[in-house]
Write a protein that holds these residues in place. Sequence first.
Motif, PDB file in Angstrom:
ATOM      1  N   GLN B  24       0.848  -1.189   0.000  1.00  0.00           N
ATOM      2  CA  GLN B  24       0.000   0.000   0.000  1.00  0.00           C
ATOM      3  C   GLN B  24       0.886   1.242   0.000  1.00  0.00           C
ATOM      4  O   GLN B  24       1.982   1.223   0.534  1.00  0.00           O
ATOM      5  CB  GLN B  24      -0.847   0.016   1.287  1.00  0.00           C
ATOM      6  CG  GLN B  24      -1.792  -1.126   1.389  1.00  0.00           C
ATOM      7  CD  GLN B  24      -2.966  -0.924   0.460  1.00  0.00           C
ATOM      8  OE1 GLN B  24      -3.394   0.185   0.230  1.00  0.00           O
ATOM      9  NE2 GLN B  24      -3.482  -2.008  -0.083  1.00  0.00           N
ATOM     10  N   ILE B  26       2.062   4.583   1.607  1.00  0.00           N
ATOM     11  CA  ILE B  26       2.095   4.948   3.023  1.00  0.00           C
ATOM     12  C   ILE B  26       2.214   6.462   3.152  1.00  0.00           C
ATOM     13  O   ILE B  26       2.990   7.093   2.457  1.00  0.00           O
ATOM     14  CB  ILE B  26       3.316   4.298   3.715  1.00  0.00           C
ATOM     15  CG1 ILE B  26       3.324   2.790   3.480  1.00  0.00           C
ATOM     16  CG2 ILE B  26       3.323   4.608   5.199  1.00  0.00           C
ATOM     17  CD1 ILE B  26       2.101   2.071   3.951  1.00  0.00           C
ATOM     18  N   PHE B  27       1.421   7.027   4.044  1.00  0.00           N
ATOM     19  CA  PHE B  27       1.539   8.449   4.303  1.00  0.00           C
ATOM     20  C   PHE B  27       2.502   8.656   5.471  1.00  0.00           C
ATOM     21  O   PHE B  27       2.389   8.002   6.488  1.00  0.00           O
ATOM     22  CB  PHE B  27       0.185   9.039   4.668  1.00  0.00           C
ATOM     23  CG  PHE B  27      -0.814   8.878   3.592  1.00  0.00           C
ATOM     24  CD1 PHE B  27      -1.940   8.109   3.792  1.00  0.00           C
ATOM     25  CD2 PHE B  27      -0.613   9.463   2.358  1.00  0.00           C
ATOM     26  CE1 PHE B  27      -2.878   7.964   2.793  1.00  0.00           C
ATOM     27  CE2 PHE B  27      -1.548   9.320   1.365  1.00  0.00           C
ATOM     28  CZ  PHE B  27      -2.667   8.563   1.572  1.00  0.00           C
ATOM     29  N   SER B 306     -18.274   0.867  12.679  1.00  0.00           N
ATOM     30  CA  SER B 306     -17.209   0.582  11.719  1.00  0.00           C
ATOM     31  C   SER B 306     -16.921   1.833  10.891  1.00  0.00           C
ATOM     32  O   SER B 306     -17.755   2.737  10.813  1.00  0.00           O
ATOM     33  CB  SER B 306     -17.630  -0.557  10.795  1.00  0.00           C
ATOM     34  OG  SER B 306     -18.788  -0.191  10.091  1.00  0.00           O
ATOM     35  N   ARG B 307     -15.749   1.885  10.267  1.00  0.00           N
ATOM     36  CA  ARG B 307     -15.399   3.046   9.448  1.00  0.00           C
ATOM     37  C   ARG B 307     -16.357   3.156   8.265  1.00  0.00           C
ATOM     38  O   ARG B 307     -16.849   2.137   7.757  1.00  0.00           O
ATOM     39  CB  ARG B 307     -13.952   2.939   8.965  1.00  0.00           C
ATOM     40  CG  ARG B 307     -13.735   1.918   7.865  1.00  0.00           C
ATOM     41  CD  ARG B 307     -12.261   1.698   7.577  1.00  0.00           C
ATOM     42  NE  ARG B 307     -11.630   0.962   8.678  1.00  0.00           N
ATOM     43  CZ  ARG B 307     -10.321   0.725   8.778  1.00  0.00           C
ATOM     44  NH1 ARG B 307      -9.502   1.161   7.862  1.00  0.00           N
ATOM     45  NH2 ARG B 307      -9.832   0.044   9.786  1.00  0.00           N
ATOM     46  N   GLN B 309     -17.501   3.405   4.596  1.00  0.00           N
ATOM     47  CA  GLN B 309     -16.900   2.968   3.323  1.00  0.00           C
ATOM     48  C   GLN B 309     -17.400   3.907   2.225  1.00  0.00           C
ATOM     49  O   GLN B 309     -18.492   3.713   1.695  1.00  0.00           O
ATOM     50  CB  GLN B 309     -17.334   1.535   2.999  1.00  0.00           C
ATOM     51  CG  GLN B 309     -17.042   0.513   4.073  1.00  0.00           C
ATOM     52  CD  GLN B 309     -15.593   0.040   4.038  1.00  0.00           C
ATOM     53  OE1 GLN B 309     -14.942   0.116   3.015  1.00  0.00           O
ATOM     54  NE2 GLN B 309     -15.103  -0.454   5.160  1.00  0.00           N
ATOM     55  N   LEU B 311     -17.706   5.085  -1.332  1.00  0.00           N
ATOM     56  CA  LEU B 311     -17.512   4.380  -2.609  1.00  0.00           C
ATOM     57  C   LEU B 311     -17.230   5.329  -3.762  1.00  0.00           C
ATOM     58  O   LEU B 311     -16.833   4.905  -4.841  1.00  0.00           O
ATOM     59  CB  LEU B 311     -18.744   3.527  -2.925  1.00  0.00           C
ATOM     60  CG  LEU B 311     -19.047   2.450  -1.877  1.00  0.00           C
ATOM     61  CD1 LEU B 311     -20.293   1.677  -2.254  1.00  0.00           C
ATOM     62  CD2 LEU B 311     -17.865   1.501  -1.734  1.00  0.00           C
ATOM     63  N   TYR B 349      -6.268  10.217   6.770  1.00  0.00           N
ATOM     64  CA  TYR B 349      -5.595  11.036   7.780  1.00  0.00           C
ATOM     65  C   TYR B 349      -5.506  10.267   9.094  1.00  0.00           C
ATOM     66  O   TYR B 349      -4.546  10.402   9.838  1.00  0.00           O
ATOM     67  CB  TYR B 349      -6.354  12.347   7.982  1.00  0.00           C
ATOM     68  CG  TYR B 349      -5.652  13.307   8.890  1.00  0.00           C
ATOM     69  CD1 TYR B 349      -4.597  14.088   8.420  1.00  0.00           C
ATOM     70  CD2 TYR B 349      -6.020  13.428  10.227  1.00  0.00           C
ATOM     71  CE1 TYR B 349      -3.930  14.963   9.256  1.00  0.00           C
ATOM     72  CE2 TYR B 349      -5.370  14.299  11.068  1.00  0.00           C
ATOM     73  CZ  TYR B 349      -4.326  15.065  10.581  1.00  0.00           C
ATOM     74  OH  TYR B 349      -3.665  15.929  11.415  1.00  0.00           O
ATOM     75  N   THR B 351      -5.795   6.465  11.006  1.00  0.00           N
ATOM     76  CA  THR B 351      -5.693   5.034  10.755  1.00  0.00           C
ATOM     77  C   THR B 351      -7.058   4.368  10.796  1.00  0.00           C
ATOM     78  O   THR B 351      -7.382   3.542   9.954  1.00  0.00           O
ATOM     79  CB  THR B 351      -4.782   4.395  11.832  1.00  0.00           C
ATOM     80  OG1 THR B 351      -3.524   5.028  11.765  1.00  0.00           O
ATOM     81  CG2 THR B 351      -4.629   2.915  11.610  1.00  0.00           C
ATOM     82  N   ALA B 354      -9.094   5.000   7.581  1.00  0.00           N
ATOM     83  CA  ALA B 354      -8.389   4.823   6.295  1.00  0.00           C
ATOM     84  C   ALA B 354      -9.072   3.790   5.413  1.00  0.00           C
ATOM     85  O   ALA B 354      -9.575   2.769   5.884  1.00  0.00           O
ATOM     86  CB  ALA B 354      -6.954   4.412   6.570  1.00  0.00           C
ATOM     87  N   LEU B 355      -9.107   4.107   4.134  1.00  0.00           N
ATOM     88  CA  LEU B 355      -9.682   3.185   3.154  1.00  0.00           C
ATOM     89  C   LEU B 355      -8.606   2.792   2.151  1.00  0.00           C
ATOM     90  O   LEU B 355      -7.844   3.644   1.705  1.00  0.00           O
ATOM     91  CB  LEU B 355     -10.835   3.861   2.399  1.00  0.00           C
ATOM     92  CG  LEU B 355     -12.041   4.300   3.230  1.00  0.00           C
ATOM     93  CD1 LEU B 355     -13.015   5.088   2.370  1.00  0.00           C
ATOM     94  CD2 LEU B 355     -12.737   3.092   3.842  1.00  0.00           C
ATOM     95  N   PRO B 356      -8.572   1.513   1.788  1.00  0.00           N
ATOM     96  CA  PRO B 356      -7.568   1.118   0.804  1.00  0.00           C
ATOM     97  C   PRO B 356      -7.884   1.644  -0.592  1.00  0.00           C
ATOM     98  O   PRO B 356      -6.995   1.812  -1.410  1.00  0.00           O
ATOM     99  CB  PRO B 356      -7.623  -0.412   0.829  1.00  0.00           C
ATOM    100  CG  PRO B 356      -8.941  -0.754   1.411  1.00  0.00           C
ATOM    101  CD  PRO B 356      -9.346   0.384   2.297  1.00  0.00           C
TER     102      PRO B 356
END
Lengths: 234, 367
Positions: B24, B26-27, B306-307, B309, B311, B349, B351, B354-356
């Motif tokens: 991935q 990385i920031f 949950s985070r 999502q 789309l 911003y 963790t 974060a979305l892949p």
Amino acid sequence: MKNKLLFALFGSLSVVVLILLLNMSQVRGANLPLQRTPAGVLAAQVQALQSSLQQVEDPQEKIVLQEKLEAQQFALNVQAAAQAQPTLSLEAVCANRVPVPQQTTLMEQGVLLVREDFLVPQGLKISNMFRGEMNGTVVEVYAGSVLDDPNQGLVILAIDSLGVWLKVLSPTAAGSLRIIEANELRLSLQTAAGDDARYFDIPAQQFVESLDQVVPAVELPVAKEVFADPCLGK
Amino acid sequence: MKKIQNRNLQVIILLLALLAVVSQPIFANSAAQEEPPYRYYFPLIFSKSAVPPAYFTTSWYMTPQNVSLTYQMGCQAGVQTVQIPGAQDSLVILDFGQPWGDGIQYGTLLLREPAYDLNSTNDIIIYTKNYINGYMACSDGVSKIDVGIGTTNFAYYINGVCSQASWYCTESRAYAHGGAWAEMVRTVYNWVISSGYGARVRVSGATDIELAWNYASISRKWVEGFDAHDNSQVIFYEYGTCDGCPTRLAPNNNPDLYYDWTFPNVHYVSWWAAPAWPIPEIYANSGINARQWAYLSKWGTEQGYSRMQFLSAFTQYQACLSSPGDTLCPLLDNTPQEAWYQLFSETNYWTQTALPAIPWMTDIDWP
């Protein structure tokens, strides 16, 4: 000798790379699961939901995620089932076309009322409208004001078949405008207070000072290309 | 011996290349990089998820003029799949306007509809079927599309009171409309399945919920009505706003928003409700919209949800191009790519949000 040197160089580079990879958890976003680009968006959503389901602890949250997962899984199953079927021919798709009811009544023309909230979601407050024809094309003009600034009168010129949507602000901010009458394609307007006359020339797409002031017409965009329908063999 | 060393060398290079490709982006977490855009560090080659899709679709405001042209509009979306190499997966929203009912049927008032002519759910079913047929006739035979049938939560309020001429002013109407919308979406999806289009077409609901447009109590009821009638088979995309919501630059976990809106309400209608999937309006060039939604997602994770999502980011770049003279557009005309980067950066911003990947981009236009 040369190869040995190269081997040593790449060996040390690999060690550096491994150290960097092991330290990734200290970097923002680094704990994201490593994931290849998914085959389809739906499959990726299912995967993400399953991953979230494993992480959450709240039973109510689990139920919600399970329900989200169900709908996505349903669509995934639909996809899989349909993929197992033979590919549809263009003829089959064309034969499936649903007729759209055609508008049979002629649209009313002249100065017309509009619904109270017409164009409010677009930040405008419209008092009334004019509908007429210019060179065989339907034109509409809406008169009113900016919603947040009732003092700023305006008109909108809309020629939908040519994709024209033009907002023209009143030269002086003296209140919301209303169309009083149409003299062919030149409209007489008044402010809400009723004490200030305005004229809007549709072909020139601008306010003018009087009913007989001569102004050049603005060239209209060309009509959109004729649609090529594969079902008609075009 | 030499051969073996060469082989080792090749294996190491191969391994390094492989690592770089699958990793991935990385920031960096440096104090000097508190705000996006971030500088990218290791790995050397970005995986595909760090860049926006190569294409965006056109979503449409439906008006009396274009509503009978949905076949052409679907065909236009299909032609795009032919012009872009490879199979694509995309989303479009057809925005049919504010909820309406006449006592017998439910439906909408179309955008730019000057009178009170109901556009019923039966009409919308026909228009949407035509869009899908147009897509199927003109597309590449492999690409996929999700068609979101959209409405809004708009009603006309004057000084906080729903106007007498408005319809969408009560919780009971909102609940019934949400239910009717879900049933309509299921009807079209069932037609898609029976027509043999299911491998490539999905049908969903959609709603543009804006906090300044209606009360949370009413907007929530629409969502509840949809949820109660979706049979866990269809979803809806929430392409609304988080007007006045706080951001990481001005954090506030209990903001006072429009009408009776609170963070739990916004979170519910856009994510926590089972059928809800957010594709928020990321219009502002300043990036504030992306910051608002990412912050909401973060708030949600802190409450144990949950985070979110996301789309897609939803934009109005083309609509602005076709509306010269619009005074707000110069500040609210993010391109789909700009919006995508803003939303992706902001969600990454933190963790926990974060979305892949954000898989889609769609941009709305007027006919």
